[in-house]
Scaffold this motif. Structure first.
Motif, PDB file in Angstrom:
ATOM      1  N   LYS A 125     -55.616 105.686  33.592  1.00 43.80           N
ATOM      2  CA  LYS A 125     -55.830 104.311  33.422  1.00 43.80           C
ATOM      3  C   LYS A 125     -55.603 103.812  31.930  1.00 43.80           C
ATOM      4  O   LYS A 125     -55.097 102.670  31.621  1.00 43.80           O
ATOM      5  N   LEU A 126     -55.861 104.746  31.001  1.00 47.03           N
ATOM      6  CA  LEU A 126     -55.640 104.532  29.723  1.00 47.03           C
ATOM      7  C   LEU A 126     -53.923 104.821  29.372  1.00 47.03           C
ATOM      8  O   LEU A 126     -53.618 103.635  28.565  1.00 47.03           O
ATOM      9  N   LEU A 127     -53.233 105.530  29.794  1.00 42.45           N
ATOM     10  CA  LEU A 127     -51.980 105.923  29.730  1.00 42.45           C
ATOM     11  C   LEU A 127     -51.195 104.862  30.318  1.00 42.45           C
ATOM     12  O   LEU A 127     -50.059 104.238  29.937  1.00 42.45           O
ATOM     13  N   ARG A 128     -51.632 104.296  31.641  1.00 41.22           N
ATOM     14  CA  ARG A 128     -51.115 103.552  32.350  1.00 41.22           C
ATOM     15  C   ARG A 128     -51.830 102.278  32.601  1.00 41.22           C
ATOM     16  O   ARG A 128     -52.195 102.312  33.973  1.00 41.22           O
ATOM     17  N   PRO A 129     -52.030 101.229  31.781  1.00 40.42           N
ATOM     18  CA  PRO A 129     -52.877 100.267  32.073  1.00 40.42           C
ATOM     19  C   PRO A 129     -52.712  99.796  33.336  1.00 40.42           C
ATOM     20  O   PRO A 129     -51.319  99.351  33.590  1.00 40.42           O
ATOM     21  N   SER A 133     -49.985  92.267  33.362  1.00 40.59           N
ATOM     22  CA  SER A 133     -48.839  92.276  32.339  1.00 40.59           C
ATOM     23  C   SER A 133     -48.540  93.651  32.212  1.00 40.59           C
ATOM     24  O   SER A 133     -46.924  93.800  32.194  1.00 40.59           O
ATOM     25  N   ASP A 134     -49.117  94.599  32.199  1.00 36.21           N
ATOM     26  CA  ASP A 134     -48.699  95.995  32.041  1.00 36.21           C
ATOM     27  C   ASP A 134     -48.181  96.580  33.364  1.00 36.21           C
ATOM     28  O   ASP A 134     -46.963  96.999  33.235  1.00 36.21           O
ATOM     29  N   THR A 140     -40.508  95.904  36.284  1.00 39.87           N
ATOM     30  CA  THR A 140     -39.451  95.098  35.999  1.00 39.87           C
ATOM     31  C   THR A 140     -38.810  95.346  34.539  1.00 39.87           C
ATOM     32  O   THR A 140     -37.643  95.069  34.555  1.00 39.87           O
ATOM     33  N   GLY A 141     -39.343  96.118  33.521  1.00 42.29           N
ATOM     34  CA  GLY A 141     -38.981  96.533  32.402  1.00 42.29           C
ATOM     35  C   GLY A 141     -39.242  95.003  31.430  1.00 42.29           C
ATOM     36  O   GLY A 141     -38.482  94.951  30.342  1.00 42.29           O
TER      37      GLY A 141
END
Length: 197
Positions: A125-129, A133-134, A140-141
């Motif tokens: 969860k910290l690495l991939r919020p 928006s995240d 989509t980049g």
């Protein structure tokens, strides 16, 4: 490693840490020298396994009726864990509290040594919020412009869903809900669920 690290996972009769019981435990201990030791056991929970739980992990009352009860394994499991750090996936919220509860029923104080817990789910969860928006940026980049504007957020949500199901055959909203929901909901707030009763 300064001390052994045990990765473990539980399968249970349900998700209530205070009342549900373990039906399966699997552990991999990584020692300071890198050696690995596996421990795995089916466990008779001494209470019926609900169909909803069996549907998730495939373990039925019949499969565990002749297996040891947790109390019969408690001393050897405690000795296996003693002095180690502990790791799992969502283990801080579920597996560790439920394991602690099972040991408590056996009058064993689990974690009575200085230990660290590593919850891979929390790290993820910290690495991939998972803020909108995240997630939008991952799929989509692009940066989400006007985040927290209702129209921008709903458009981003729609675009994320199309990316999630891109290239897959047509899928209905009912199939999507069945994909991620373990129980059939009764109300829109997800406070009540349908079961055989």
């Amino acid at each position: 490693l300064k001390r052994p690290l045990i990765f473990f996972d539980l399968e249970t009769t349900g998700v209530d840490v205070s009342t549900d019981r373990i039906v399966e435990i699997a552990c991999i201990k990584i020692d300071v020298d890198g050696t690995k030791t596996e421990k795995h056991s089916l466990i008779n929970p001494t209470i019926p396994i609900p169909k909803e739980a069996s549907d998730v992990h495939g373990i039925t009352d019949d499969k565990v009726k002749d297996k040891p009860r947790f109390i019969e394994l408690s001393k050897s499991l405690y000795a296996f864990f003693y002095g180690c750090d502990i790791a799992g996936f969502n283990s801080d919220n579920f597996d560790i509290p439920l394991l602690d509860q099972e040991f408590s029923r056996c009058n064993i104080i689990f974690g009575d040594w200085e230990l660290n817990t590593v919850d891979v789910y929390r790290i993820e969860k910290l690495l991939r919020p998972s803020k909108l928006s995240d997630v939008y940026k991952r799929y989509t980049g692009k940066d989400l412009e006007d985040a927290h504007s209702a129209l921008a957020d709903v458009n981003a949500t729609l675009e994320i869903l199309f990316h999630q199901y891109d290239g897959k055959e047509e899928i209905t909203p009912e199939q999507m809900e069945d994909f991620y929901r373990l129980k059939k909901r009764y109300d829109l707030c997800n406070k009540l669920y349908l079961d055989e009763n």
